[in-house]
Each structure stands twice: as C-alpha cells, then as structure tokens.
Design an enzyme around this catalytic site. Sequence first.
Site, PDB file in Angstrom:
ATOM      1  N   ILE A 104      58.733 -55.341  15.767  1.00  0.00           N
ATOM      2  CA  ILE A 104      59.254 -56.578  16.152  1.00  0.00           C
ATOM      3  C   ILE A 104      58.589 -58.038  16.898  1.00  0.00           C
ATOM      4  O   ILE A 104      57.279 -57.972  16.969  1.00  0.00           O
ATOM      5  CB  ILE A 104      59.335 -56.753  17.959  1.00  0.00           C
ATOM      6  N   LYS A 105      58.931 -58.610  15.638  1.00  0.00           N
ATOM      7  CA  LYS A 105      58.076 -60.100  15.181  1.00  0.00           C
ATOM      8  C   LYS A 105      58.755 -61.207  17.030  1.00  0.00           C
ATOM      9  O   LYS A 105      59.400 -61.249  17.168  1.00  0.00           O
ATOM     10  CB  LYS A 105      59.219 -60.481  13.682  1.00  0.00           C
TER      11      LYS A 105
END
EC number: 2.2.1.2
Length: 368
Positions: free
Chosen positions: A138-139
């Site tokens: 997850i960025k």
Amino acid sequence: MKPTGQLHDLGQSIWLDNITRGLLTHGTLQRYIDEFSVTGLTSNPTIFDKAIQEGGLYDAAIQRLTAEGKSGEALFFELAIEDLTRAADLFRPVHDSTGGIDGWVSLEVSPLLAGDTAGTISAAARLHHAAQRPNLFIKIPGTEQGIPAIEASIFAGVPVNVTLLFSREQYIDAAQAYLRGIERRIAAGLDPRVGSVASIFVSRWDVAVKDKVPPPLRNRLGIAIAERAYQAYRNLLASPRWQHVAAAGARPQRLLWASTGTKDPAAADTLYVESLAAPDTINTVPDKTLQAFADHGELRGVLPIDGGDAEDVLAQFARAGVDDVALAAQLQREGAQAFDQSWKDLIGRIDGKSTAPEKGNPTREGHS
C-alpha cells in the site's frame, strides 16, 4: 545476457512503473518477466488515469460494477485490485523464492487523504485486506502527515511503499517510521517481517532546474540526490539499531528509484538506469525505458556507498542558486498536488464511463 539480466545479477530489482489491463490480457507483463528480468510493479493515480482514458478495455468492467451499485472511489479500487491481484499472482513465485524481499506490486491510497493521518491508516488497512495478497504494497506518501501513518501501518502488519520522497532527509524520516513500526512489533511479540520500500523520485529534480543551471550541470542533480540518499541507506543498514531488528528477523526497507524515465530529449534514454545501479535497491521504470535499457543499455558500475561526488556536485548547484532543501519540499508538495489532480481526473473519467461508456481501441501501455 541482456543488460536487464546483468542488473538483476548485480542485486538490483527491475520493476515496471505501469499497469494496464492490456499488459495483463495481452501477455506483455509475462513477457517482461521472462525476457527482461522484471520482478515487480508499481502504480499510481496518473498511471491508472491514462490506462482507463486510452482505450476501452475497462468499459465492460466499469459497467458491471456500476450495475452492482458501485461508483467513484469504490468502483476504482475494485478495478485496481482486479488488475493488481492478477499482477501479484504473476510475481508470486519471485516473492516466495526470495522470502518476501522481491515480487511486489503497489496500490496507492487516495491522494485526497494526504493530510489525513487517521484516514490514511484506515484506508491502508482496508485496501490491504481487500486485496488478499501477501505481495501487495500500500503506497503512502512520506509527507508530514504520512509519516505517522507509515509507522502505524507497519505496526499493524500492512506492507508499505513510501512514495513521494525527494531527498535524503525525507528518506530518513520514512526509514525511521518503518523502524519504529518494526520495533513496536518486536516489543509486542509480533512477527517483524513486514515488507516496505522507500521510493526516491529522481528525474523531477532535473526537470525542475533545467532552465536555471548552466549546461554542464543539466541532468546531474537527481543522480546526486540519489547518491546522497543511497549513502544514508547503506549507513542505516550498517547501524546497530538496524542490526538489532534484523537479528529478530526484520527485512530491510529497500530503497527504490522512482521517476527514472528520461525527460530531456537531449539526454540518454537510459540515463537514470545506468547511473543508479546498486545492489539491494529497486529501479521502477516505464515501458519505454525498460525496452531501451534491454536493447542498448550498459552496466557501467555501481553507486558508491560513501556517496561518491554527490556533495561536490550539490555544492556546484548551490553556487548556481539551487536550494536543494527548499526544492525537495517544493517537489513533494507538487507531487502530491499532481497525484491529487490525476485522482480527480480519474474518478471523473470513471463516472463518465459509468453513465456513457466509450467505445475505443485496446489501451496503449502508458506510464507516468
């Protein structure tokens, strides 16, 4: 052996900075894996916006999800997770064979949450759970509000790709957040093996100063900033603090070079790949750069762990009037604003296709 294979053998991972449904359905991504030693993939709102804009491969899925009552962000994340889980499955053998070091894909939280720490933490956990893949990052942006969200997400066991980093100092903040999250897991008796990368954006530095410095300095700032960050990365991995958590089983938060497509037509199209070769790092490249490096790139050496001539080069930029500290902050703000605009364009495009699907040709493989 292709230059991409040489980089892989050096210990640097090559990831693709792109995702489209066409890459998956036409077998292009599998070909990149087989022929170009690609071992991972990154995405961002701009990439998805271009993918959905440039063809009709998403139209049927958008109509299906609209009929199911989904819209806006919820509909987009369904599309993105469909693509990224397919990509994650292609990279799963790499992920398993490297013990979780490599073989990752990335999905970004909504850029509209950039100033909302609690909202980012919640969204990261929700997206990670929805994907149901161990090799999906997850960025989260490495901004002031993002740093505590990174620590909290790592503590919660959510793998994180820290994005929008532009300097050594921003990288160190992200690395410290990762370390705190891991240390909290160790103290709580939890598994310290939570994956993470820290993404330094490179070419945007050179774009920002191209008309402000003399010709001998053009296309040198981004590489000098990267060299400085790489020195900090190697110093951290050698530190007693890192050695302590590594002994408990923690994995390194690997340094990733982002924005490595050459923007200056007068510069080599493989500039940032050839200049940033280094073991235990990642270079995520757009299709065009990947193909160029595989065709005519050269492995000229590796980044020096002591930073090389970075400080001398940065001193030359300072004398030319470039304040790298102020510019790093500016670039991070502008990067967040650009993703915010791409996000709004993306959601608007999806809304338009939901009500009036466009007919088009299969999407071209685009990148940011």
